[in-house]
Design a protein around this motif. Structure first.
Motif, short mmCIF file in Angstrom:
data_model
loop_
_atom_site.label_atom_id
_atom_site.label_comp_id
_atom_site.label_asym_id
_atom_site.label_seq_id
_atom_site.Cartn_x
_atom_site.Cartn_y
_atom_site.Cartn_z
N ALA A 257 0.77 -1.27 0.09
CA ALA A 257 -0.14 -0.09 -0.12
C ALA A 257 0.77 1.34 -0.11
N ASP A 258 2.00 1.37 0.70
CA ASP A 258 2.78 2.40 0.62
C ASP A 258 3.42 2.73 -0.57
N ALA A 259 3.79 1.52 -1.54
CA ALA A 259 4.04 2.15 -2.87
C ALA A 259 3.06 2.60 -3.69
N VAL A 260 2.01 2.06 -3.55
CA VAL A 260 0.49 2.42 -4.18
C VAL A 260 0.39 4.19 -3.86
N THR A 261 0.53 4.44 -2.72
CA THR A 261 0.15 5.85 -2.35
C THR A 261 1.54 6.77 -2.16
N SER A 262 2.61 6.36 -2.61
CA SER A 262 3.62 6.81 -2.46
C SER A 262 3.74 8.19 -3.49
N GLY A 263 4.64 9.27 -3.41
CA GLY A 263 4.63 10.19 -4.45
C GLY A 263 5.15 9.71 -5.98
N SER A 264 5.79 8.58 -5.73
CA SER A 264 6.32 7.96 -7.41
C SER A 264 5.05 7.19 -7.83
N ALA A 265 3.99 6.86 -7.14
CA ALA A 265 2.94 6.20 -7.75
C ALA A 265 2.57 6.67 -9.33
N VAL A 266 2.16 5.95 -10.28
CA VAL A 266 1.71 6.23 -11.53
C VAL A 266 0.16 6.44 -11.12
N THR A 267 -0.21 7.73 -11.45
CA THR A 267 -1.51 8.21 -11.24
C THR A 267 -2.40 8.43 -12.44
N ALA A 268 -1.97 8.39 -13.68
CA ALA A 268 -2.58 8.74 -14.80
C ALA A 268 -1.76 8.28 -15.99
N VAL A 269 -2.20 7.84 -17.15
CA VAL A 269 -1.76 7.58 -18.53
C VAL A 269 -2.61 8.18 -19.37
N GLN A 270 -2.29 9.13 -20.17
CA GLN A 270 -3.05 9.92 -20.92
C GLN A 270 -2.50 9.99 -22.45
N THR A 271 -3.24 9.81 -23.28
CA THR A 271 -2.93 9.50 -24.97
C THR A 271 -3.74 10.70 -25.74
N ALA A 272 -3.08 10.91 -26.97
CA ALA A 272 -3.60 11.58 -27.68
C ALA A 272 -2.78 11.49 -29.20
N ASN A 273 -3.60 11.64 -30.28
CA ASN A 273 -3.09 11.54 -31.54
C ASN A 273 -2.76 12.88 -32.40
N ALA A 274 -1.72 12.83 -33.21
CA ALA A 274 -1.29 14.05 -34.13
C ALA A 274 -1.53 13.57 -35.46
N VAL A 275 -2.04 14.19 -36.24
CA VAL A 275 -1.83 13.83 -37.79
C VAL A 275 -1.31 15.02 -38.52
N LEU A 276 -0.49 14.94 -39.44
CA LEU A 276 -0.16 16.02 -40.02
C LEU A 276 0.05 15.58 -41.61
N PRO A 277 -0.40 16.06 -42.56
CA PRO A 277 -0.33 15.59 -44.02
C PRO A 277 1.09 15.87 -44.58
N LEU A 278 1.38 15.12 -45.60
CA LEU A 278 2.67 15.30 -46.16
C LEU A 278 2.25 15.96 -47.66
N PRO A 279 3.25 16.98 -48.13
CA PRO A 279 3.08 17.48 -49.26
C PRO A 279 2.96 16.77 -50.44
N GLN A 280 3.58 15.58 -50.49
CA GLN A 280 3.50 14.58 -51.54
C GLN A 280 3.82 13.05 -50.92
N PRO A 281 3.09 12.07 -51.62
CA PRO A 281 3.28 10.81 -51.10
C PRO A 281 4.60 10.30 -51.19
N LEU A 282 5.16 9.51 -50.08
CA LEU A 282 6.24 9.07 -49.97
C LEU A 282 6.26 7.46 -50.29
N HIS A 283 7.28 6.93 -51.03
CA HIS A 283 7.19 5.63 -51.53
C HIS A 283 8.47 4.92 -50.94
N LEU A 284 8.15 3.96 -50.01
CA LEU A 284 9.40 3.14 -49.12
C LEU A 284 8.88 1.84 -49.34
N GLY A 285 10.01 0.92 -50.10
CA GLY A 285 9.51 -0.55 -50.19
C GLY A 285 8.14 -0.57 -50.81
#
Length: 369
Positions: free
Chosen positions: A3-31
């Protein structure tokens, strides 16, 4: 976990996610791939004492943030962010029934990187110190051009040579599928590049087998390369070894590999001169550090695939796209972050600030809460 580990200052409290989408000026061909936009998954991990760690990766159009949210985050929350390796083990075992490699491992890698950021911030040390790396500059490879047969060779040469003049020790171009075009382009670059700048060709797993690879390499004619990258799927260890043996070219393989056993096999079976490590794909800094040290024991150099803000802390070779303020036409990831390594004369120097030394820009990543 106590319980000490869970409530300590170092415990992870949140994991947030987000996406970013940026278009390219022209298509790229790789393999076999055609890329029209760059989508990135961003992660922020918070601890009870208010520290926040950041990570991002190319999503490759996979639902990376959803995988983090549904399959990984719950195995990190409540755990001790001061011990990223232990949390990593918990995330891997907690999601083992659906995937120990592949997309789930990438998702684990995102959270793991952010945890190292937090742990180093709390220790008031740069992450490279915690990871056992040295502070000196790292040799950096610039991704310089994606040639296609419809682009005049002179235009590609100008683009690459102009960037090479900035002092990069290695510049990389992708393979174009026309052997005659590619051979002429490589020879032109061999003539025009500064003597101190080596040329890398990235095949992007574009050849189906060693026979096809050897036939096309012969069709290129008399060329010089610093190395040939990802000629075959990395699981084709024997084929990569054959290309290395029969061409005499320096071979590097490893981009996007999520299974460390494949990377170890490439080294153990003499299939590579340089091992490529994608820090996010392989599961984060925790397994990447182990691979780095394992390769060092065998005298095999390591070069990291993109994400220089993270990979610079490993002390291995770094890869970047051009960091120009206006961005570049191939990968706008330099526009997504604040801070990170400094680049000068083709070398990357890791920041001395606590943690990884970078944050994600809010204008691109809309984290909730």
């Amino acid at each position: 976990m106590s319980a000490d580990a869970v409530t300590s200052g170092s415990a992870v409290t949140a994991v947030q996610t987000a996406n970013a989408v940026l278009p390219l000026p022209q298509p790229l061909h790789l393999g076999a791939m055609t890329v029209t936009r760059r989508e990135y998954a961003g992660v922020r991990v918070a601890s009870a004492d208010g520290l926040v760690g950041s990570a991002y990766c190319l999503s490759r159009e996979a639902p990376m943030t959803e995988i983090v949210d549904r399959l990984v985050a719950g195995h990190a929350i409540g755990r001790d962010s001061d011990d990223p390796a232990l949390v990593w083990e918990g995330m891997l075992r907690g999601s083992a029934i659906v995937g120990r490699v592949g997309l789930v491992r990438r998702a684990i890698g995102l959270v793991d990187v952010a945890l190292w950021d937090i742990a180093a911030q709390r220790a008031k040390r740069p992450a490279w110190e915690l990871l056992g790396a040295q502070p000196g500059p790292r040799e950096t490879m610039l991704v310089a051009a994606y040639p296609t047969p419809d682009r005049p060779i002179e235009a590609v040469v100008h683009e690459v040579v102009e960037q090479a003049a900035e002092g990069w020790p290695l510049v990389k171009i992708s393979r174009a599928a026309d052997p005659a075009y590619m051979g002429e382009l490589i020879r032109a670059l061999n003539r025009e590049l500064p003597a101190a700048c080596g040329l890398v060709v990235d095949v992007g797993f574009g050849w189906r087998d060693a026979d096809a690879a050897l036939a096309e390499i012969r069709a290129w004619g008399d060329i010089e390369l610093a190395w040939l990258e990802d000629p075959l799927l990395p699981e084709d260890v024997a084929g990569c070894a054959r290309i290395r043996r029969e061409t005499g070219l320096t071979v590097s393989v490893g981009d996007e590999v999520t299974d460390p056993s494949v990377l170890r096999a490439l080294v153990s079976e003499g299939a590579v001169d340089v091992l490529r490590i994608d820090v996010i794909a392989v599961g984060g800094l925790t397994p990447a550090r182990e691979l780095r040290d394992w390769c060092a024991e065998r005298g095999v150099p390591v070069s990291c695939h993109v994400y220089p803000e993270v990979s610079v802390h490993l002390g291995a070779g770094v890869e970047t796209f051009n960091r120009r303020a206006a961005g570049n036409p191939y990968d706008p990831s330099p526009l997504l972050t604040l801070g990170g390594p400094s680049f000068d004369g083709g070398l990357a120097t890791a920041p001395r600030a606590p943690g990884l030394g970078f944050t994600l820009r809010d204008e691109h990543f809309a984290f909730g809460g």
